[in-house]
Every structure is written in C-alpha cells, then in structure tokens.
Design a protein around this motif. Structure first.
Motif, short mmCIF file in Angstrom:
data_model
loop_
_atom_site.label_atom_id
_atom_site.label_comp_id
_atom_site.label_asym_id
_atom_site.label_seq_id
_atom_site.Cartn_x
_atom_site.Cartn_y
_atom_site.Cartn_z
N ALA A 81 63.03 -60.81 38.80
CA ALA A 81 63.34 -59.38 39.03
C ALA A 81 62.85 -58.70 40.06
N SER A 87 64.55 -59.67 43.60
CA SER A 87 66.09 -58.98 43.56
C SER A 87 65.83 -57.64 43.72
N GLU A 96 64.78 -55.43 41.68
CA GLU A 96 65.00 -54.48 40.63
C GLU A 96 63.82 -54.24 39.86
N GLU A 149 75.44 -50.34 31.48
CA GLU A 149 75.32 -49.29 32.42
C GLU A 149 75.19 -48.07 31.75
N THR A 168 72.11 -46.95 36.14
CA THR A 168 71.43 -48.38 36.23
C THR A 168 72.52 -49.22 35.36
N ARG A 169 72.33 -50.61 35.60
CA ARG A 169 72.92 -51.50 34.84
C ARG A 169 71.59 -52.34 34.35
N SER A 170 71.20 -52.22 33.10
CA SER A 170 70.16 -52.82 32.49
C SER A 170 70.45 -53.95 31.58
N SER A 225 69.00 -52.66 37.40
CA SER A 225 69.41 -52.48 38.77
C SER A 225 70.01 -51.07 39.11
N ASP A 226 69.70 -50.54 40.30
CA ASP A 226 70.14 -49.14 40.31
C ASP A 226 71.63 -49.35 41.10
N ILE A 227 72.51 -48.78 40.58
CA ILE A 227 73.96 -48.72 40.70
C ILE A 227 74.30 -47.42 41.14
#
Length: 302
Positions: free
Chosen positions: A122, A125, A127, A190, A203-205, A225-227
């Motif tokens: 994580a 990447s 995240e 998401e 975010t996508r968690s 992730s910050d989307i």
C-alpha cells in the motif's frame, strides 16, 4: 483435556504429580518429573518471572499467562499456563494446566508477516493503508495522508466512520462491511470521504480479511486510493455529453466513442452525417429500427 499438560506442585515448588501429556511434552519419564521444580522446566530467559507468577498463582482465582518451557533435549517452546491454588490436607498446592501454543504463535507470525507485506504494498503505491478490528468497529492508528484525517490512536465504537465519512454514506458502507464479513471475503467499495480540510473526496477502499488458524476473523487490512480527480473528470465528461445536441449524443453512442471533457473538433451534425454515410439497407441490417432510434429521445444514464 488429554492434550494439556497437568502438573500438581507442592508449596516448595516441586512437582508431585504429572500426566502423560507432561511426559511427552518435556521428554522426561513420569518418575523423573516427580521431584523436579518449576524452574527445571522453564526456558532460561523466562526464569526472571517465575517468582512473581508463582505468587499470583497462590490465589484460588488463579492466573493465566504465557511463558516459555524447555524440553529435555534443550528445545524451547511457548506455552500458555493456567494456574491456581487448591488446598489438599491443609496445604496449598498449585494446579497448573499448560498448553503448547507453538502452532498459535506460528500462525500469529504468519499473520503479522502478511500484514506487513500488505502495508508495504500500500505504501509503495501511495495508498492509505489501514487496519480494522474483526467487526470493523475499531480502526487502528492511521496515517491518512491527504485523503482523510490522521489519527495516532485507535478509533473505537465506529468513531472512525463519524470522523471520516459523510453521514449519508454510513448506511451504504456498513452494508458493504456486513456483506464482506458474512462471506469472509474482499471488501471493495467506492465511497465519499471527508478530507482533512473538511471538503468531500472520493476513495476506492479495498480490504482483505486476516484469519487465524481456525479460519476465524482476526482483523482486516486495507488500502484506500484517492479517486477524487478521476470522479471529477468523469463528471465533466458526462456534463459535456449532456450538453451536446441530440444528434451529437447519438453519434457518440453509435460510434462507441468516448465523449471527452472537451467537445470534438468537428461539429455534432458532421459527426452524425459521417456515421450515417452509406446505403440505408446496410444500416438497416446492422441497426434494426435505426429510424425509430433517431426520433426517440435519449435517456440519461447516471
């Protein structure tokens, strides 16, 4: 239980009775075990705690602790000891039930290694890595980066949800959590979050369950992730599509072209005419009812 070591120890700390499991675990015959002291069975690095644990075990309420014992051949193994005082003929003996927990410790080490690997992945990447209790009610200390607020302590009783998620997202996220717990499978969702500056982000968690040796849930480890930027671009693209004339929207659909954030260089009517070039019979073969389609209003898909 047959698997557990059972020792009866007199007030002087000498073993006066031992079961068959004790003979197997320590490698001594029954006759040799009798008369040995507790110190004889302890690993050298655990001897410093014997006196204190011995004193606590003098209570009839007993004590439960972990330590390390030693086999006759010198091999050391971890044990869990449940010990309490019992009175026999006016004397206070200690009765100890001892369990070899080597397999448990190995499983814990594997879980820790797996969690460290997930965390490293994580972090590599960029995240946000997070840890949750088995029921998700507690979030472990968190470095939230710019996605959500950081916390240097565990957030219990679902406080993390109140702090990091808009209220109208709570029900949806909790339902996804319940589904993941029920199947002991991947959590993947998401959803919106409250950023450190109070603004709303996306975010996508994703989180994986950590199971013990019995297959029971111990905790969860995840990465968020910050989307937010991707969501904004997607919204702009849809907004552009919505403002195109109907002919331009049809052209986008029929040509399977993405409607970009900026309108295409050619006019929508030119795009549509270009696509419809060719014989009408050829169109009819590939798109039955195309005349009706050209007259029908488009439904906006959200």
């Amino acid at each position: 239980q047959a698997r557990d070591i059972v020792l009866l120890i007199d007030p002087a700390g000498r073993i006066v009775e031992a079961n068959r499991a004790a003979e197997v675990a320590y490698g001594y015959p029954h006759a040799e075990l009798l008369g040995m002291t507790v110190d004889d069975l302890r690993a050298p690095d655990s001897l410093a705690y014997v006196e204190r644990q011995w004193a606590v075990a003098a209570s009839t309420e007993g004590v439960l602790f972990e330590t390390r014992h030693r086999h006759r051949d010198g091999r050391v193994f971890p044990v869990e000891v449940s010990s309490r005082a019992i009175e026999i003929e006016g004397k206070l003996y200690r009765q100890s039930f001892i369990r070899d927990i080597s397999e448990r410790k190995q499983a814990q080490a594997l879980l820790q290694e797996k969690e460290q690997n997930y965390r490293a992945l994580a972090e590599a990447s960029a995240e946000v890595a997070y840890g949750m209790s088995a029921d998700w009610s507690t979030m472990l200390p968190l470095e939230g980066l710019e996605l959500v607020a950081s916390s240097d302590r565990a957030l219990t009783d679902w406080a993390w949800m109140s702090k990091n998620l808009p209220r109208d997202e709570h029900a949806r996220v909790r339902q996804a959590i319940s589904d993941a717990i029920a199947r002991k499978g991947l959590f993947d969702l998401e959803h919106r979050v409250v950023r450190p500056d109070g603004s709303t982000g996306w975010t996508r968690s994703r989180a994986v369950p950590i199971l013990d040796e019995n297959g029971d849930l111990v905790r969860w480890f995840g990465a968020a992730s910050d989307i937010t930027s991707a969501r904004i671009l997607s919204r702009r693209a849809f907004s552009t599509f919505s403002t195109l004339p109907r002919s331009g929207r049809i052209a986008c659909v029929l040509r399977s072209r993405p409607c970009l954030a900026e309108p295409p260089a050619e006019s929508p009517s030119t795009m549509y005419s270009s696509h419809l070039a060719g014989s009408r019979s050829e169109q009819s073969a590939s798109l039955p009812g195309s005349d009706a389609l050209s007259r029908a209003p488009l439904r906006r898909v959200r």
